[in-house]
Write a protein that holds these residues in place. Structure first.
Motif, PDB file in Angstrom:
ATOM      1  N   THR A 136     -12.124  -3.679  10.653  1.00  0.00           N
ATOM      2  CA  THR A 136     -11.446  -2.943   9.572  1.00  0.00           C
ATOM      3  C   THR A 136     -10.968  -3.927   8.500  1.00  0.00           C
ATOM      4  O   THR A 136      -9.768  -4.064   8.228  1.00  0.00           O
ATOM      5  CB  THR A 136     -10.253  -2.151  10.129  1.00  0.00           C
ATOM      6  OG1 THR A 136      -9.385  -3.056  10.829  1.00  0.00           O
ATOM      7  CG2 THR A 136     -10.722  -1.056  11.064  1.00  0.00           C
TER       8      THR A 136
ATOM      9  N   GLN B 201     -17.173   1.763   1.994  1.00  0.00           N
ATOM     10  CA  GLN B 201     -16.813   0.345   2.001  1.00  0.00           C
ATOM     11  C   GLN B 201     -16.755  -0.219   3.418  1.00  0.00           C
ATOM     12  O   GLN B 201     -16.583  -1.419   3.588  1.00  0.00           O
ATOM     13  CB  GLN B 201     -15.461   0.147   1.300  1.00  0.00           C
ATOM     14  CG  GLN B 201     -15.519   0.413  -0.206  1.00  0.00           C
ATOM     15  CD  GLN B 201     -14.218   0.062  -0.901  1.00  0.00           C
ATOM     16  OE1 GLN B 201     -13.148   0.122  -0.317  1.00  0.00           O
ATOM     17  NE2 GLN B 201     -14.317  -0.306  -2.174  1.00  0.00           N
ATOM     18  N   ILE B 202     -16.881   0.646   4.411  1.00  0.00           N
ATOM     19  CA  ILE B 202     -16.936   0.170   5.800  1.00  0.00           C
ATOM     20  C   ILE B 202     -18.318  -0.432   6.039  1.00  0.00           C
ATOM     21  O   ILE B 202     -19.323   0.263   6.004  1.00  0.00           O
ATOM     22  CB  ILE B 202     -16.686   1.327   6.790  1.00  0.00           C
ATOM     23  CG1 ILE B 202     -15.279   1.912   6.583  1.00  0.00           C
ATOM     24  CG2 ILE B 202     -16.851   0.845   8.224  1.00  0.00           C
ATOM     25  CD1 ILE B 202     -14.982   3.129   7.433  1.00  0.00           C
TER      26      ILE B 202
ATOM     27  N   GLU C 162     -18.454  -1.408  11.696  1.00  0.00           N
ATOM     28  CA  GLU C 162     -17.641  -0.432  12.420  1.00  0.00           C
ATOM     29  C   GLU C 162     -16.590  -1.087  13.301  1.00  0.00           C
ATOM     30  O   GLU C 162     -15.574  -0.480  13.634  1.00  0.00           O
ATOM     31  CB  GLU C 162     -18.549   0.470  13.279  1.00  0.00           C
ATOM     32  CG  GLU C 162     -19.479   1.360  12.482  1.00  0.00           C
ATOM     33  CD  GLU C 162     -18.732   2.453  11.723  1.00  0.00           C
ATOM     34  OE1 GLU C 162     -17.563   2.729  12.077  1.00  0.00           O
ATOM     35  OE2 GLU C 162     -19.308   3.020  10.771  1.00  0.00           O
TER      36      GLU C 162
ATOM     37  N   PRO D 190     -10.973  -1.169   4.539  1.00  0.00           N
ATOM     38  CA  PRO D 190     -12.163  -0.460   4.029  1.00  0.00           C
ATOM     39  C   PRO D 190     -12.166   1.012   4.429  1.00  0.00           C
ATOM     40  O   PRO D 190     -11.770   1.365   5.548  1.00  0.00           O
ATOM     41  CB  PRO D 190     -13.320  -1.225   4.665  1.00  0.00           C
ATOM     42  CG  PRO D 190     -12.742  -1.885   5.872  1.00  0.00           C
ATOM     43  CD  PRO D 190     -11.325  -2.205   5.516  1.00  0.00           C
ATOM     44  N   GLN D 191     -12.615   1.826   3.492  1.00  0.00           N
ATOM     45  CA  GLN D 191     -12.722   3.254   3.735  1.00  0.00           C
ATOM     46  C   GLN D 191     -14.057   3.762   3.215  1.00  0.00           C
ATOM     47  O   GLN D 191     -14.610   3.223   2.259  1.00  0.00           O
ATOM     48  CB  GLN D 191     -11.580   4.019   3.055  1.00  0.00           C
ATOM     49  CG  GLN D 191     -10.199   3.658   3.565  1.00  0.00           C
ATOM     50  CD  GLN D 191      -9.118   4.509   2.932  1.00  0.00           C
ATOM     51  OE1 GLN D 191      -9.404   5.434   2.180  1.00  0.00           O
ATOM     52  NE2 GLN D 191      -7.863   4.207   3.239  1.00  0.00           N
ATOM     53  N   GLY D 192     -14.559   4.827   3.840  1.00  0.00           N
ATOM     54  CA  GLY D 192     -15.792   5.464   3.380  1.00  0.00           C
ATOM     55  C   GLY D 192     -16.949   4.507   3.331  1.00  0.00           C
ATOM     56  O   GLY D 192     -17.238   3.785   4.295  1.00  0.00           O
TER      57      GLY D 192
ATOM     58  N   THR E  95      -6.825   3.765  -3.002  1.00  0.00           N
ATOM     59  CA  THR E  95      -6.974   3.247  -1.645  1.00  0.00           C
ATOM     60  C   THR E  95      -8.269   2.470  -1.476  1.00  0.00           C
ATOM     61  O   THR E  95      -8.367   1.605  -0.606  1.00  0.00           O
ATOM     62  CB  THR E  95      -6.942   4.397  -0.623  1.00  0.00           C
ATOM     63  OG1 THR E  95      -7.950   5.356  -0.974  1.00  0.00           O
ATOM     64  CG2 THR E  95      -5.579   5.072  -0.610  1.00  0.00           C
ATOM     65  N   GLN E  96      -9.255   2.771  -2.296  1.00  0.00           N
ATOM     66  CA  GLN E  96     -10.521   2.038  -2.230  1.00  0.00           C
ATOM     67  C   GLN E  96     -10.482   0.860  -3.196  1.00  0.00           C
ATOM     68  O   GLN E  96     -10.115   1.004  -4.365  1.00  0.00           O
ATOM     69  CB  GLN E  96     -11.704   2.946  -2.567  1.00  0.00           C
ATOM     70  CG  GLN E  96     -12.103   3.868  -1.439  1.00  0.00           C
ATOM     71  CD  GLN E  96     -13.582   4.220  -1.487  1.00  0.00           C
ATOM     72  OE1 GLN E  96     -14.194   4.268  -2.551  1.00  0.00           O
ATOM     73  NE2 GLN E  96     -14.168   4.460  -0.331  1.00  0.00           N
TER      74      GLN E  96
ATOM     75  N   ARG F  25       0.832  -1.206   0.000  1.00  0.00           N
ATOM     76  CA  ARG F  25       0.000   0.000   0.000  1.00  0.00           C
ATOM     77  C   ARG F  25       0.869   1.260   0.000  1.00  0.00           C
ATOM     78  O   ARG F  25       0.610   2.207  -0.740  1.00  0.00           O
ATOM     79  CB  ARG F  25      -0.936  -0.032   1.222  1.00  0.00           C
ATOM     80  CG  ARG F  25      -1.622   1.276   1.597  1.00  0.00           C
ATOM     81  CD  ARG F  25      -2.334   1.941   0.447  1.00  0.00           C
ATOM     82  NE  ARG F  25      -3.294   1.049  -0.197  1.00  0.00           N
ATOM     83  CZ  ARG F  25      -3.691   1.211  -1.459  1.00  0.00           C
ATOM     84  NH1 ARG F  25      -3.211   2.201  -2.197  1.00  0.00           N
ATOM     85  NH2 ARG F  25      -4.555   0.373  -1.993  1.00  0.00           N
TER      86      ARG F  25
END
Length: 419
Positions: A133, A126-127, A130, A122-124, A91-92, A82
């Motif tokens: 991760t 895509q989470i 909670e 996951p970000q945004g 990143t997604q 990464r």
């Protein structure tokens, strides 16, 4: 003299690997990347019969399985990827950017999963949880016996013939002869037949893992492990692709896959990132096919990077090998580090094989012309036809004999009038 030269070969690198690669410019002109790695830390695949640690209770997971240490190794490798490709790979996660393939083995599948957890947290939107991760990302695989690309275990008659011929050559017969006493010693104390480099490496691998886990090795190992066994265990990784013909049949389909991806990438018809999760033999076979293998046992999470770049209107290929913390340049004998794509393709043209070509070349041929499978079918059909003809002839002969015999019994001689 033969063995002196062989030992020199073992310890002299075949590729230049003294240049560190910084993060500052590693995304310049990147078009496509192919990453191939070995799985992470695992338990022994199969303990030897006299192994004091052959009971599963000594190990955190089952035999041949990925350990927590192995999961962390690949999670951290994913984070490293990464960071390295932060300006190249979004990143997604998107299925349009990356394709992941693994051999059909638990430890390689799990290593790919752990790696992707580090590469694509996951970000945004895509989470989806909670408290977790992590996100599911598809990993493609196929049965090892049907896989001639990554597992490289699909049956190939010609490869088996060539390998058997190599192992019966003077070089390898002399190696086995030189190690006769070592093989006998290891066989006696391990309880399993050690008769060649392959079986020696299996035992060496088990002892290595046990030493990594700080398990006290039996007293008999001290005189042979690691020093006496190590060079021969490392040499064993070169055997599968020891000749160009063996390398072509073993690694040709994988190189064809990579070259096909790169060719499509130059026309913007391919994904950015290709990930292959394999084994130590996978790493060794690739390096050996490139004539860039410094004899060693590829460590856990060892990684080969193929990077396609577009610079000043031309395409170039960089190859790097990461078996420690810093990736090292691999410079091919006939091409600089920034190897022009056309030159790279030309160098690999004698090696690459499409899946269909591979199947054709794997067929053993009688007199170099007729495939043995075809010849066997032809001989079988011919023999069957001849058998039926023979049986038919025998049957007809019996019938004719029967008819003649019956006709003689039915014949009545007319009485002679004189009598």
């Amino acid at each position: 003299m033969l063995f002196a030269l062989l030992l020199v070969q073992i310890f002299i690198p075949k590729f230049l690997c003294n240049s560190e690669i910084s993060f500052s410019d590693n995304n310049d002109g990147l078009v496509s990347v192919a990453v191939i790695f070995r799985h992470g830390d695992r338990t022994p695949v199969s303990p030897y019969p006299n192994d004091p640690y052959r009971n599963a209770s000594y190990w955190p997971v089952g035999f041949g399985q990925l350990t927590n240490r192995g999961k962390m190794q690949h999670f951290q490798l994913g984070q490293w990827l990464r960071e390295r490709y932060r300006n190249f790979l979004p990143t997604q996660y998107s299925e349009k950017d990356i394709y992941v393939r693994s051999t059909d083995v638990d430890r390689t599948l799990m290593s790919a999963e752990a790696n992707l957890a580090g590469l694509f947290p996951p970000q945004g939107n895509q989470i989806w949880n909670e408290n977790l991760t992590w996100q599911p990302i598809p990993i493609h695989t196929t049965s090892e016996q049907d896989d001639n690309i990554l597992a490289m275990k699909m049956p190939c008659d010609k490869y088996d013939f060539l390998l058997s011929k190599l192992l019966k050559s003077k070089t390898f017969l002399n190696i086995n002869k030189k190690n006769h006493d070592l093989y006998a010693y290891l066989s006696l104390y391990s309880g399993t037949a050690i008769k060649n480099l392959e079986t020696l490496e299996y035992l060496y691998n088990t002892l290595t893992i046990e030493s990594i886990y700080n398990l006290t090795l039996p007293n008999w190992t001290y005189s042979v492990f690691p020093n006496k066994m190590k060079p021969w265990a490392e040499l064993s990784f070169a055997v599968s692709c020891y000749t160009k013909d063996l390398a072509r049949l073993k690694a040709g389909p994988l190189f064809n896959d990579i070259l096909k991806h790169f060719a499509n990438s130059t026309h913007h018809k391919s994904r950015k990132f290709f990930m292959y999760s394999g084994h130590d033999t996978t790493i060794a076979n690739i390096l050996n096919t490139l004539d860039a293998f410094e004899y060693h046992s590829p460590p856990y999470a060892a990684t080969i990077l193929f990077e396609l770049r577009a610079l000043n209107g031309s395409y170039f290929v960089n190859i790097l090998y990461k078996n420690t913390t810093v990736p090292q340049k691999i410079i091919l004998k006939e091409c600089p580090f920034y190897c022009p794509l056309e030159k790279f393709v030309k160098l690999l043209e004698p090696i690459r094989l499409s899946p269909d070509q591979w199947k054709i070349e794997c067929e053993m041929k009688f007199l170099g012309i007729i495939p043995f499978s075809t010849l066997q079918n032809t001989v079988f059909i011919s023999c069957t036809v001849l058998l039926f003809l023979l049986l038919g002839s025998i049957f007809i002969s019996i019938i004719c004999t029967k008819i003649r015999s019956d006709s003689k019994q039915d014949y009545l001689r007319l009485p002679n009038e004189d009598i």
